[in-house]
Design an enzyme around this catalytic site. Structure first.
Site, PDB file in Angstrom:
ATOM      1  N   THR A   8       1.589   5.262   0.400  1.00  0.00           N
ATOM      2  CA  THR A   8       0.556   6.283   0.245  1.00  0.00           C
ATOM      3  C   THR A   8       1.129   7.703   0.341  1.00  0.00           C
ATOM      4  OG1 THR A   8      -0.999   4.763   1.251  1.00  0.00           O
ATOM      5  CG2 THR A   8      -1.643   7.070   1.218  1.00  0.00           C
ATOM      6  N   GLY A  18       2.580   3.938   9.164  1.00  0.00           N
ATOM      7  CA  GLY A  18       2.711   3.687  10.597  1.00  0.00           C
ATOM      8  C   GLY A  18       4.166   3.541  10.991  1.00  0.00           C
ATOM      9  N   GLU A  53      -6.151  -0.830   3.043  1.00  0.00           N
ATOM     10  CA  GLU A  53      -5.999  -2.018   2.175  1.00  0.00           C
ATOM     11  C   GLU A  53      -7.022  -2.024   1.036  1.00  0.00           C
ATOM     12  OE1 GLU A  53      -3.489  -3.973   2.208  1.00  0.00           O
ATOM     13  OE2 GLU A  53      -2.627  -3.280   4.096  1.00  0.00           O
TER      14      GLU A  53
END
Lengths: 659, 659
Positions: free
Chosen positions: B138, B177, B421
């Protein structure tokens, strides 16, 4: 520099943004004054909210106290007073992020419930912040149902004192703001006992902390209730009382007094007091409920014309997400709702001002209707606006989920409005009780208050709309809302009667109808909101394009309500399936129309960048740059990595040789 | 000691709680293993979540890393492995509050997309945590639409390297993350350029931090994206690349390779890889979505039998709030939904396991259907469960708003599942695309996948129910759901065709139907969920009362859906207004029936007090005592009042003399 993707949205608004802003403010002069106040507050670094999203609960609390203290100085400097016209703009400009709000309730409750002597003694001290007050009503185990409060105040005639106690843990005061860490005094509500007899709930002024060193007074256990979903700046507190003795003079005694010998005297009418409680529910709507929704709309809509995602038309660049029908369908009804509720709020304010004048003339006839209004609209508006903010948050995808978007804190704060000042379900049931009573009266040909006379009128049984354009007629849709409200109220009244007639106890019958009663109360308030929006549009000036765009928003608000509560309108065939398809078509058409003016419509709310405090919502649409800049200021970047030395370094220690 | 108000709820359950727990776990042996894992984790103080609600983002992150490191030791000690049967229970027992989750995706992506040499080099290091990986896909300006990613990787044949760049700010990697503060490496996705030609998005292993001292590598700008609504424990990060050179061998090359001379070679089929991506959406449902709803139901229902508020019957003590119909109507449908989604999750897991076996045999025929399933159900389940948690939170009034209730963090975390997701609206539109295609095929008499054969079957035009009891027949309500799904899909297909035939461009026509397409996709998934619940109930053992209570919940889930989406069923008269009244009556009757077993039904979820981490939801129902104890541990009580010396003391200084 302004992002061209947002600049282009402002090139050809269909209306004058400045004129609409003035209309929302209530006039050009109000706009000017509001902007002056906002400018004065926002240019003062003491009031900065810049680091808000990075602060701990302790830091937020400290900042809120600092701001509250500074505000006193500022007000003096600026010549602002608590009763002055600027006051509402001050609070709004601070976004409520300030301490001593419950102190204000402490002051108000003494003013309203205290005797002249009590007022003379306490109000000057409190007004100068020479003591800090709080308002201790709610208990750990008791909220809305005041009779259930367990704290006791026993009159001891031998010492002319009341002895206050928290008989068990569920009786501990819990939630009062300013009480956890600041307050020296509180107005505590307790069951009054004289010579063993209970006289019900009364208010008492209790000192809880030393004025000398702020330590807890004897018999007092108090502290902060800990972290909440929001309101980190507020020291919501708990309070336990063990044989705390206060002088007889500390029972607020405007309406009742305990005389030295223990004689209980009640005097005057508390009705005007009930009226004041009722108006609180309405007065919170503007700043605590509408402003957050308007901010959320501003943020989400500005972001949605800057954010591009996927291709709408093959071969072109990625499309602005606001060009997707699904995104419009998320955001534009919220925008319409913000306007609808702004106008119903105006209407309610006016209604209550009128009523106040009546009540001062000792005419209390309108109280039941006002109570129904305040309960129902508090519930309807907080519920809708909370959902609206959540929809705005979700509509911004990942970036909406970042605290830096400003949306999470708007949501977590507005959510509380569904609970405080009366839990919404309970409030809607109070409105429903009024509606059922009025419906029964109307059916029996008795007179009913003006807002519910529609319950008595005979209605056509089918909606007369013939094509989708007919549904852009306010008469058509207002009538549909009215019809549904009547149907829900009358059918629930019938169910209630049937149950009682079949031998079910009244309280049980009521409980078995409550799901439907809540629906009925919502339908009533929704109807009034639509009707008021349509009537407001009628009265708007036709020039500068204001009336036209407001008409579109009114249509959208109304049709969105029909589209998303279709069952209510289809149930008895008042609207047919074919007509519902027309509603849907008109509704979807309107989205495309309003989309063109979406940015000017949020610009008209006239929030400064500082008041939005959002990396996504600023006027210039520079989203990505701002997200990046703000993130760099986070303590997760400005402080050393707390995990490195102890955990990461040992892991990575030998890797180098292996690569 | 157990609060008698909750103890009485457990006295006469209509079913065996222990048997239902085993059914939910998939067998007695699974229950035993789960409990053993939970016990091992929860008895280890290193994994304590006790102070979670009091910690800053930095503290949460540090604790998560500490736990991740400790977990490796623990697993070794216990003989647990990542592929062992215990693993799923471990993650669940930690409630996801642990670092290095994206490191696991790093490992998985290399295993799936890497060549044998790449796997041999990187996987052992990563498995031993001798480097820490992340997964950088992303970007600030790009999410779902992968083709839009802007990061570039230009092949330089002279040095046999790729040169990676972030060409502008919207291309910055954002959200990964473990990247903000922990990772030394990442798999970064970038547009591959060879000799000036773009070959699209490819994955590259990039080192971002020194293994020696953890400083950022040359050309790397990286950090933490700052505070979010939840996931404080995760260091979601940003990454900017400026002429970062990596060796040719670092492009993951199972499916395509750049040869030394710049020749681009594609090989093998990536289809199985797409399948894996699809399954992720289903695999997250159990722990990230269902468990939070089940926890929220447990907390809210236990609290609702302990909390008493107002009198239901005059003269009696205050009533348990779960005895109010409105409270039942908030909570019990969420409980029913938790069971409904548990069973649909079982169904989906089985479906995907079967499909996996087919796909390994190179039969990819089911991929489109699986993709539609995973998209639609991910959206439907996350959406419903998120709303469900929010309803539970609101239903607990003020105490639900305290972080100590556990509900706010459940809500703020599950909310993210609607976005990650695959954003839900986009996913539903993918399901809708599949449905429209199948509907067209079915209408043309062509064969369609099994889950949508119902689209071709001819349907009766009216619901045959004659009284409210008929609506407790699964055939009746399943048929109603099926009918509505067919109607929504077929009417939207017709609208789409009409628009195209009237000359509207295909992409524009699609956009103008998307609001309705989303509705249609939801209706399809809702229908499958109801059908599966009903079929599951059929197959349940009849003894120990399990089947009977599950039948009630299935009925409640189905009727709640009809009641709250009444418009969908009334639209074409399939269900009449009179029948809708029967639905309502049966629905409300069921609430009272299920209310009796509400506590046993949440007890069956078998959450320990530690896993709930809630002052409201513990097994013993000692709500008030626990709220008070926990609040005292808050830093707002354990630390000095930060506002006293500087702000409060000067205010209060002279008051004493005036009182």
């Amino acid at each position: 520099s302004v992002n061209p993707d947002i600049a282009s949205e402002r090139q050809t608004p269909s209306f004058s943004v400045e004129k609409l802003t003035a209309r929302l403010d209530g006039g050009v002069e109000q706009t000017r004054m509001r902007r002056a106040v906002v400018e004065a507050i926002e240019s003062d670094p003491e009031f900065s909210r810049e680091s808000q999203y990075f602060q701990s609960q302790n830091e937020r609390y400290e900042a809120a106290v600092r701001k509250a203290v500074h505000l006193q100085k500022k007000m003096h400097e600026m010549g602002w007073t608590e009763n002055g016209p600027e006051y509402k703009y001050i609070y709004r400009a601070l976004s409520g992020d300030v301490a001593f709000l419950l102190h204000r309730i402490f002051v108000r409750s003494i003013s309203m419930l205290g005797s002249d002597e009590q007022i003379a003694k306490w109000i000057p001290l409190a007004s100068q912040y020479q003591l800090i007050g709080s308002y201790a009503q709610t208990e750990l185990g008791h909220g809305t149902y005041l009779q259930g409060l367990e704290t006791t105040a026993v009159f001891d005639s031998s010492t002319q004192e009341f002895i206050l106690n928290t008989p068990k843990i569920s009786a501990m005061k819990w939630w009062p703001g300013d009480m956890g860490r600041s307050a020296t005094h509180t107005v505590a509500f307790a069951q009054l006992y004289i010579h063993g007899k209970c006289y019900g709930i009364h208010p008492f002024i209790v000192q809880i902390r030393s004025l000398q060193d702020h330590s807890l007074c004897p018999g007092i256990t108090a502290g902060d209730i800990g972290p909440k979903m929001n309101f980190e700046h507020a020291d919501n507190g708990y309070l336990m009382l063990q044989n705390v003795r206060i002088p007889r003079e500390n029972m607020l005694s405007k309406f009742c007094e305990v005389q030295p010998d223990g004689t209980y005297v009640r005097r005057g009418s508390q009705k005007i007091n009930y009226f004041t409680m009722t108006t609180v529910r309405i007065s919170l709507l503007s700043d605590e409920v509408l402003a957050p929704l308007m901010k959320a709309c501003t943020i989400a809509i500005r972001y949605s014309v800057v954010r591009r995602q996927s291709k709408l038309k093959p071969g072109e660049q990625e499309a602005k997400i606001l060009d997707y029908q699904t995104q419009q369908e998320k955001l534009l009804p919220q925008l319409a709702a913000a306007y609808a509720f702004h106008f119903i709020n105006d209407y309610l304010q006016e209604l209550f001002n009128r009523a106040y004048r009546e009540i001062q003339r000792k005419n209390f006839d309108t109280l039941p209707e006002l109570h129904a209004f305040s309960s129902g609209f508090k519930a309807l508006v907080t519920q809708h606006c909370t959902s609206g903010v959540e929809i705005c948050l979700r509509a911004c995808g990942g970036h909406g989920y970042s605290l830096l978007s400003g949306l999470p804190s708007l949501y977590t704060k507005i959510l509380a409005s569904c609970i405080y000042e009366g839990e919404n379900t309970i409030l809607l049931l109070q409105t429903a009780r009024f509606l059922i009573k009025c419906f029964m009266a109307a059916s029996a040909g008795q007179p009913v208050p003006p807002s519910v006379t529609y319950l008595a009128a005979v209605k056509p049984s089918k909606c007369p709309a013939k094509n989708k354009l007919d549904f852009l007629s306010p008469d058509i849709y207002t009538e549909a809302y009215q019809h549904s409200a009547v149907r829900l109220i009358s059918s629930t009244a019938a169910k209630l009667q049937d149950l009682v007639q079949s031998g079910v106890k009244k309280y049980d019958a009521w409980n078995r109808c409550t799901v439907q009663l809540v629906q009925a109360a919502k339908a009533h308030c929704h109807y009034i909101t639509v009707k008021n929006f349509a009537e407001t549009v009628e009265r708007l000036e036709t020039k500068a394009g204001i009336q036209k765009i407001m008409k579109h928003l009114c249509d959208l608000f109304a049709l969105h309500g029909i589209f998303s509560n279709a069952g209510v309108f289809l149930h008895d065939g008042y609207i047919s399936g074919a007509q519902m398809d027309m509603v849907t078509a008109s509704y979807l058409d309107l989205l495309a129309v309003i989309r063109k003016d979406a940015v000017p419509l949020v610009d008209a709310f006239d929030f400064t960048d500082k008041s939005l405090n959002s990396a996504l919502g600023s006027y210039d649409g520079q989203v990505y740059q701002r997200l990046y800049e703000w993130a760099q200021k986070s303590p997760t970047n400005t402080q050393m990595n707390p995990a490195y030395e102890r955990y990461l370094k040992p892991l990575l220690h030998n890797t180098l040789s292996k690569l």
